[in-house]
Motif scaffolding. Structure first.
Motif, PDB file in Angstrom:
ATOM      1  N   ALA A  90     -36.617   4.408-118.700  1.00 46.84           N
ATOM      2  CA  ALA A  90     -37.942   3.553-119.641  1.00 46.84           C
ATOM      3  C   ALA A  90     -38.849   2.891-117.720  1.00 46.84           C
ATOM      4  O   ALA A  90     -40.294   1.995-117.457  1.00 46.84           O
ATOM      5  CB  ALA A  90     -38.169   2.344-119.848  1.00 46.84           C
ATOM      6  N   THR A  91     -38.532   2.769-116.473  1.00 51.05           N
ATOM      7  CA  THR A  91     -39.196   2.314-115.715  1.00 51.05           C
ATOM      8  C   THR A  91     -40.052   2.741-114.983  1.00 51.05           C
ATOM      9  O   THR A  91     -40.253   4.042-115.445  1.00 51.05           O
ATOM     10  CB  THR A  91     -38.501   2.575-114.396  1.00 51.05           C
ATOM     11  N   ASN A  92     -40.947   2.403-114.803  1.00 53.89           N
ATOM     12  CA  ASN A  92     -42.734   3.033-113.565  1.00 53.89           C
ATOM     13  C   ASN A  92     -42.372   2.581-112.737  1.00 53.89           C
ATOM     14  O   ASN A  92     -41.784   1.362-112.374  1.00 53.89           O
ATOM     15  CB  ASN A  92     -43.373   2.400-114.567  1.00 53.89           C
ATOM     16  N   LYS A 127     -36.199  10.776-119.644  1.00 57.35           N
ATOM     17  CA  LYS A 127     -37.944   9.600-119.865  1.00 57.35           C
ATOM     18  C   LYS A 127     -38.384   9.151-120.817  1.00 57.35           C
ATOM     19  O   LYS A 127     -38.853   9.744-121.519  1.00 57.35           O
ATOM     20  CB  LYS A 127     -37.853  10.233-118.751  1.00 57.35           C
ATOM     21  N   THR A 130     -41.897   4.921-120.975  1.00 52.01           N
ATOM     22  CA  THR A 130     -42.948   4.247-120.395  1.00 52.01           C
ATOM     23  C   THR A 130     -44.537   3.519-119.893  1.00 52.01           C
ATOM     24  O   THR A 130     -44.619   3.712-119.792  1.00 52.01           O
ATOM     25  CB  THR A 130     -42.849   5.503-118.715  1.00 52.01           C
ATOM     26  N   ASP A 187     -45.043   9.417-116.507  1.00 49.50           N
ATOM     27  CA  ASP A 187     -45.961   8.440-114.963  1.00 49.50           C
ATOM     28  C   ASP A 187     -47.061   7.625-114.968  1.00 49.50           C
ATOM     29  O   ASP A 187     -48.043   8.823-115.917  1.00 49.50           O
ATOM     30  CB  ASP A 187     -45.371  10.045-113.871  1.00 49.50           C
ATOM     31  N   TRP A 193     -50.398   8.152-120.419  1.00 46.97           N
ATOM     32  CA  TRP A 193     -50.300   6.393-120.391  1.00 46.97           C
ATOM     33  C   TRP A 193     -50.904   4.969-120.264  1.00 46.97           C
ATOM     34  O   TRP A 193     -51.841   5.653-120.292  1.00 46.97           O
ATOM     35  CB  TRP A 193     -49.342   6.835-118.299  1.00 46.97           C
TER      36      TRP A 193
END
Ligand SMILES: NC(=O)c1ccc[n+]([C@@H]2O[C@H](COP(=O)([O-])OP(=O)(O)OC[C@H]3O[C@@H](n4cnc5c(N)ncnc54)[C@H](OP(=O)(O)O)[C@@H]3O)[C@@H](O)[C@H]2O)c1
Length: 215
Positions: A90-92, A127, A130, A187, A193
């Motif tokens: 879940a990281t950006n 993924k 995010t 991303d 996003w």
């Protein structure tokens, strides 16, 4: 499912709460677990707290939800415990520069999911989570008309089933946007996003994004 959550901040706590409510066993972790004792105790039975190593070893599925500037130490801690496990990233890949402005922490054009797959080559990386601010999910989870979409990307069919289930149980509509190599649309700087969208809107925006990037 036994879900190990690495990072006990806004994202880690939010999905711990939603998945625990859905009946899963959650193991929340951070570098300083003591800070999170009251939160985990408040969840009740079936919620555990410890180190990232312990959470990853315990888990069937791992959610990685740490700040990107410290991601390397999290990866190092969990790597021995995630062989053949699904790790949902879940990281950006963002941090802050000296002036406090957001900055990208991976080279322009790189895909964050593929970068994570290189860091954890023995795990199966998915993924998701995010693209929506935790505050949106808090208020939009389980809201109908319109239902809020959560796009996800992962390679294996079994992992698609798991991720769709977990997204659904978080009160969101899962939208499969493809394999990990297709995850650029999750991303930062993608048009899906940090915006609340329905599944049709996600599909339209992902298709347009791919068309633009192919041109
Ligand atoms: N917040 C959002 O709405 C949102 C939405 C989508 C994606 N994301 C992404 O999700 C990630 C987490 O965001 P967040 O807002 O939840 O951050 P946060 O509120 O700052 O929480 C980060 C958590 O990770 C822990 N942590 C940091 N480095 C660690 C490490 N190396 N090993 C283990 N635990 C570590 C921290 O606790 P300790 O300091 O005690 O270790 C803290 O509990 C980020 O990559 C962010 O870009 C956030």
């Amino acid at each position: 499912m036994k879900i190990g959550i690495i990072g006990a901040g806004d994202i880690g706590r939010l999905y711990a709460k939603l998945w625990h409510k859905a009946g899963h066993v959650v193991f929340l972790s951070a570098r300083n677990p003591d800070k999170h004792r009251d939160f985990v105790a408040g969840l009740g039975d079936g919620a555990f707290l410890g180190t990232p190593e312990e959470a990853a070893a315990f888990a069937d599925v791992v959610l990685l939800a740490v700040n990107y500037p410290t991601v390397e130490s999290a990866v190092e801690a969990i790597a021995p415990h995630v062989s053949d496990k699904l790790v949902i990233d879940a990281t950006n890949p963002l941090g802050y520069d000296a002036k406090g402005q957001l900055e990208a922490l991976i080279p322009d054009g790189d895909i964050a999911g593929l970068v994570m797959a290189e860091k954890l080559p023995n795990a199966r990386i998915g993924k998701a989570f995010t693209s929506l601010w935790s505050g949106y999910v808090e208020t939009k989870s389980n809201v109908t008309d319109p239902q809020v979409a959560m796009p996800f990307a992962v390679d294996a069919d079994a992992d698609k089933t798991t991720m769709a289930q977990l997204i659904g149980e978080a009160g969101l509509v899962p939208v499969d946007i493809g394999g990990l190599a297709d995850s650029a649309a999750l991303d930062p700087s993608s048009p899906v996003w940090n915006v609340v969208l329905s599944s049709d809107e996600v599909k339209q925006r992902v298709a347009a994004f791919r068309l633009n990037n192919a041109a």
